[in-house]
Design a protein around this motif. Structure first.
Motif, short mmCIF file in Angstrom:
data_model
loop_
_atom_site.label_atom_id
_atom_site.label_comp_id
_atom_site.label_asym_id
_atom_site.label_seq_id
_atom_site.Cartn_x
_atom_site.Cartn_y
_atom_site.Cartn_z
N ALA A 1 0.84 -1.21 0.00
CA ALA A 1 0.00 0.00 0.00
C ALA A 1 0.87 1.26 0.00
O ALA A 1 0.63 2.19 -0.77
N GLU A 2 1.88 1.28 0.85
CA GLU A 2 2.77 2.44 0.91
C GLU A 2 3.54 2.59 -0.39
O GLU A 2 3.77 3.70 -0.86
N ARG A 3 3.93 1.47 -0.99
CA ARG A 3 4.65 1.51 -2.27
C ARG A 3 3.75 2.11 -3.35
O ARG A 3 4.18 2.94 -4.15
N HIS A 4 2.49 1.70 -3.39
CA HIS A 4 1.56 2.26 -4.37
C HIS A 4 1.42 3.78 -4.18
O HIS A 4 1.34 4.53 -5.15
N ASP A 5 1.39 4.22 -2.91
CA ASP A 5 1.30 5.65 -2.63
C ASP A 5 2.49 6.40 -3.25
O ASP A 5 2.33 7.42 -3.91
N VAL A 6 3.68 5.87 -3.02
CA VAL A 6 4.90 6.52 -3.51
C VAL A 6 5.00 6.43 -5.02
O VAL A 6 5.37 7.41 -5.69
N ILE A 7 4.63 5.30 -5.59
CA ILE A 7 4.65 5.15 -7.05
C ILE A 7 3.69 6.16 -7.67
O ILE A 7 3.99 6.78 -8.69
N GLU A 8 2.53 6.35 -7.05
CA GLU A 8 1.56 7.33 -7.57
C GLU A 8 2.17 8.73 -7.58
O GLU A 8 2.00 9.48 -8.56
N ILE A 9 2.88 9.09 -6.53
CA ILE A 9 3.53 10.42 -6.48
C ILE A 9 4.60 10.53 -7.55
O ILE A 9 4.62 11.48 -8.34
N LEU A 10 5.50 9.54 -7.60
CA LEU A 10 6.61 9.60 -8.56
C LEU A 10 6.12 9.56 -10.00
O LEU A 10 6.58 10.32 -10.85
N TYR A 11 5.17 8.67 -10.27
CA TYR A 11 4.63 8.56 -11.62
C TYR A 11 3.91 9.85 -11.98
O TYR A 11 4.05 10.37 -13.09
N GLY A 12 3.13 10.38 -11.04
CA GLY A 12 2.39 11.62 -11.31
C GLY A 12 3.30 12.78 -11.65
O GLY A 12 3.08 13.48 -12.64
N VAL A 13 4.33 12.99 -10.85
CA VAL A 13 5.26 14.09 -11.11
C VAL A 13 5.92 13.91 -12.48
O VAL A 13 6.01 14.86 -13.26
N SER A 14 6.34 12.70 -12.78
CA SER A 14 7.03 12.45 -14.05
C SER A 14 6.11 12.54 -15.25
O SER A 14 6.38 13.26 -16.21
N ALA A 15 5.01 11.79 -15.21
CA ALA A 15 4.12 11.75 -16.37
C ALA A 15 3.50 13.10 -16.65
O ALA A 15 3.40 13.51 -17.81
N LEU A 16 3.08 13.81 -15.61
CA LEU A 16 2.46 15.11 -15.81
C LEU A 16 3.44 16.12 -16.38
O LEU A 16 3.05 17.04 -17.09
N ALA A 17 4.73 15.93 -16.11
CA ALA A 17 5.76 16.82 -16.67
C ALA A 17 6.28 16.33 -18.01
O ALA A 17 7.07 17.00 -18.66
N GLY A 18 5.85 15.13 -18.44
CA GLY A 18 6.28 14.60 -19.73
C GLY A 18 7.67 14.00 -19.71
O GLY A 18 8.36 13.98 -20.74
N ILE A 19 8.10 13.49 -18.56
CA ILE A 19 9.41 12.82 -18.48
C ILE A 19 9.19 11.35 -18.12
O ILE A 19 8.16 10.99 -17.56
N PRO A 20 10.15 10.48 -18.45
CA PRO A 20 9.95 9.03 -18.26
C PRO A 20 9.77 8.61 -16.79
O PRO A 20 10.71 8.69 -16.00
N PRO A 21 8.58 8.13 -16.42
CA PRO A 21 8.33 7.72 -15.04
C PRO A 21 9.16 6.53 -14.58
O PRO A 21 9.56 6.48 -13.41
N VAL A 22 9.42 5.58 -15.46
CA VAL A 22 10.20 4.41 -15.05
C VAL A 22 11.59 4.85 -14.59
O VAL A 22 12.09 4.39 -13.57
N LYS A 23 12.19 5.77 -15.31
CA LYS A 23 13.51 6.27 -14.95
C LYS A 23 13.46 6.99 -13.60
O LYS A 23 14.34 6.82 -12.77
N THR A 24 12.40 7.77 -13.39
CA THR A 24 12.25 8.48 -12.12
C THR A 24 12.13 7.49 -10.96
O THR A 24 12.78 7.65 -9.93
N VAL A 25 11.33 6.44 -11.12
CA VAL A 25 11.17 5.43 -10.07
C VAL A 25 12.50 4.73 -9.83
O VAL A 25 12.88 4.50 -8.67
#
Length: 196
Positions: A135-159
């Motif tokens: 559950a905590e991992r999903h929370d953090v992935i949501e934050i990291l993916y959100g920041v990356s995807a919304l800015a148009g940068i690769p989320p996998v690399k950010t994670v």
């Protein structure tokens, strides 16, 4: 890069301006205006971006570059770093609650960001990288993916960078968070990859 982020009305960007729900626990500002000054080149750049639900990210709608002093070459005004400005602005446009209490205050992702350029604190990254914290991992992935995807940068690399995991693990955790419904409204469409 220091970026000044405002609402389209000219107010400072705060968690209160993040009114549009995305994912399962995030809210974003529907639009923002970000301004950055490059002291070395003498150019001020203003970017207006808007969340596009079909794209699942912020899309730049307006760019204004102006010389702050004499001697700035006209060509330099054509090549401003809009993506870097958007990347720096997006954490200020995403809000979340740090508690499951519905009355908990909203805070921006930028308020969580550390001075060393990390999106989440090192202690949080270490905690969610351990086994059994789904559950905590999903929370953090949501934050990291959100920041990356919304800015148009690769989320996998950010994670990978933020959580210090390999590409396969980062991709797997993102896929599991998406399957759990945590990444609705956020997309990243990778173009042709450099390695083929």
């Amino acid at each position: 890069m220091k970026v000044d982020v405002k609402t389209p009305e000219g107010d400072d960007m705060t968690a209160a301006a993040a009114t549009l729900p995305v994912g399962s626990a995030l809210r974003i500002a529907p639009r923002f205006v970000a301004t950055a000054v490059d002291e070395e080149s003498g150019i001020e750049t203003g970017v207006e971006a808007e969340y596009d639900p079909d794209e699942g990210r912020y899309v730049v709608r307006t760019v204004v570059a102006r010389a702050l002093r004499r001697g700035v070459r006209e060509d330099d005004l054509r090549y401003v770093a809009t993506q870097a400005i958007v990347r720096a602005a997006v954490p200020q446009c995403i809000a979340l609650q740090l508690s499951e209490d519905d009355n908990a205050p909203w805070t921006t992702v930028a308020d969580l960001t550390s001075n060393d350029g990390r999106i989440i604190p090192q202690w949080m990254a270490a905690a969610v990288a351990q086994r059994g914290v789904k559950a905590e991992r999903h929370d953090v992935i949501e934050i990291l993916y959100g920041v990356s995807a919304l800015a148009g940068i690769p989320p996998v690399k950010t994670v990978q960078i933020e959580l210090d995991v390999v590409h396969r693990t980062a991709s797997d955790w993102i896929a599991k968070a998406r399957a759990a419904g945590r990444l609705k409204g956020m997309n990243y469409h990778a173009g042709r990859q450099a390695d083929g």
